[in-house]
Design an enzyme around this catalytic site. Sequence first.
Site, short mmCIF file in Angstrom:
data_model
loop_
_atom_site.label_atom_id
_atom_site.label_comp_id
_atom_site.label_asym_id
_atom_site.label_seq_id
_atom_site.Cartn_x
_atom_site.Cartn_y
_atom_site.Cartn_z
N TRP A 8 0.87 -1.18 0.00
CA TRP A 8 0.00 0.00 0.00
C TRP A 8 0.91 1.23 0.00
O TRP A 8 1.68 1.42 0.96
CB TRP A 8 -0.87 -0.03 1.25
CG TRP A 8 -1.96 1.00 1.30
CD1 TRP A 8 -2.87 1.28 0.33
CD2 TRP A 8 -2.25 1.88 2.39
NE1 TRP A 8 -3.73 2.27 0.76
CE2 TRP A 8 -3.37 2.65 2.02
CE3 TRP A 8 -1.70 2.08 3.65
CZ2 TRP A 8 -3.94 3.61 2.85
CZ3 TRP A 8 -2.26 3.04 4.48
CH2 TRP A 8 -3.37 3.79 4.09
N LYS B 188 -13.76 -0.14 6.80
CA LYS B 188 -14.36 -1.09 5.86
C LYS B 188 -15.39 -1.98 6.55
O LYS B 188 -16.48 -2.18 6.04
CB LYS B 188 -13.29 -1.99 5.23
CG LYS B 188 -11.99 -1.31 4.93
CD LYS B 188 -11.95 -0.64 3.58
CE LYS B 188 -10.70 0.20 3.47
NZ LYS B 188 -10.45 0.81 2.24
N ASP C 27 -0.64 -3.89 10.02
CA ASP C 27 -1.71 -3.06 9.50
C ASP C 27 -2.93 -3.97 9.35
O ASP C 27 -2.88 -4.96 8.61
CB ASP C 27 -1.29 -2.47 8.15
CG ASP C 27 -2.35 -1.52 7.59
OD1 ASP C 27 -3.52 -1.62 8.01
OD2 ASP C 27 -2.01 -0.69 6.75
N1 PMP Z 1 -4.07 0.18 5.47
C1 PMP Z 1 -4.45 -0.35 4.31
C2 PMP Z 1 -3.68 -1.49 3.76
C3 PMP Z 1 -5.55 0.17 3.64
O1 PMP Z 1 -5.90 -0.36 2.47
C4 PMP Z 1 -6.26 1.25 4.20
C5 PMP Z 1 -7.46 1.84 3.54
N2 PMP Z 1 -7.44 1.93 2.21
C6 PMP Z 1 -5.81 1.75 5.42
C7 PMP Z 1 -4.72 1.20 6.02
C8 PMP Z 1 -6.43 2.95 6.08
O2 PMP Z 1 -7.71 2.87 6.41
P1 PMP Z 1 -8.52 4.13 6.95
O3 PMP Z 1 -9.40 4.56 5.86
O4 PMP Z 1 -9.23 3.61 8.13
O5 PMP Z 1 -7.54 5.20 7.33
#
Ligand code: PMP
Length: 404
Positions: free
Chosen positions: A133, A249, A214
Amino acid sequence: MKIAGHLFKNFNHQPSDPIFELMKRFQADSRSNKVNLGIGMYCNAAGELPVLRSVWLAKEFLKERNQPSRYLPMAGYSDYCCAARALVFGDDADTECIATIQTLGGTGALRIGAEVLKRHFPEAEVWVSDTGWDNHLTIFSNAGFSVRRYPYLDKGSYTVDFEAMYSCLERLPRGSIVLLHACCHNPTGADLSKAQWLHLAELVRDRGLLPFFDFAYQGFAAGIDEDAYAIRLMERQNMAFVVASSFSKNFALYGERCGALFFCCQNESQAGLVQGQMEYAVRGSYSNPPLHGADIISYILHETGLCDIWRTEVTEMRERISGMRQCLLDALSRNSARLDYYRLSGPRGMFLDSVLSPTEVDQLRSQLGIYLAPSGRLCLAGLNQANVEMVAEAILDIVDKRSI
Ligand code: PMP
């Protein structure tokens, strides 16, 4: 001319974030048949961002209760923190050893965690998966870390190249920080097996590495409890590590910014010290988190009936996404014998790597209004029965043109 207007004239241009830029372009697109497979947001079978029934019921209750909006403590709403900790670590975790704060989504947890670590391990490097990510790079380098990549994916089998990953990690200096996706690896969907997590836990302990999990997709791989396997394994082994959890999510509460940060410590007194450091970082950043989303989640998790409804809803979301993965893969492999890749059904979670190039992704968007992340990542949760065949055909069409 403004007085001192020249002060900002030398600011560099900051390129926009590719995912948020895409969301903006999607919203501005007037085509009625456009399909958003870019940002990681779950849509239901009707193609709508849902309000979960559990969330709706909790909101109704909170509306009725009509409490004033007080300041929360720096660590956030304590009922929420306890419920979040139980959700991640299970009911039989040693809670006294886990320093916990409510955060602004998973991103906020990563950022505060990074800041606390940087203050105490200024020389450490952070290692993230290749690929991974992209925002991990931004978050940890903004916190002052140098960020490196460990090998992760075997592109042939589209599974974790555990040997390569292991042999990289075993050579890292003690105290290196290793970012791990607890489940639903973004963007590949390829996760470690239980046996591999066991090996990794051993390695981390022997080599004195610091895992930073994460955990943004709890419930989207195999189940709420199943997906916490690696985290619970390390906690039960009394290891020291960090977890950034997101409820964006699994509660479909993207806009409420709900997450949690946990530091698993070896004893209660360590946890107390770390707790103070986390709260200090929060105080100097945003002081304390907002109440509303935490109130909703806390209420759901504490009310057995509502919690059961929510767990069922998470199962429904997970099953719908994996059904869509299957539908897309079926449509792709049915229509092309050459696309071996699309027969792979091992990966899990919201995303699929379309293996399209950035130019091909651009063509899909401009010609057909199908939006994928520029990297080729496709969000399966934006597919439904009404658009999946059209998306498959569009991908095949692009791939067919390649060989001419
Ligand atoms: N880590 C990963 C791997 C994600 O895909 C995401 C959301 N796209 C997040 C963290 C962050 O999530 P949030 O929207 O709760 O900040």
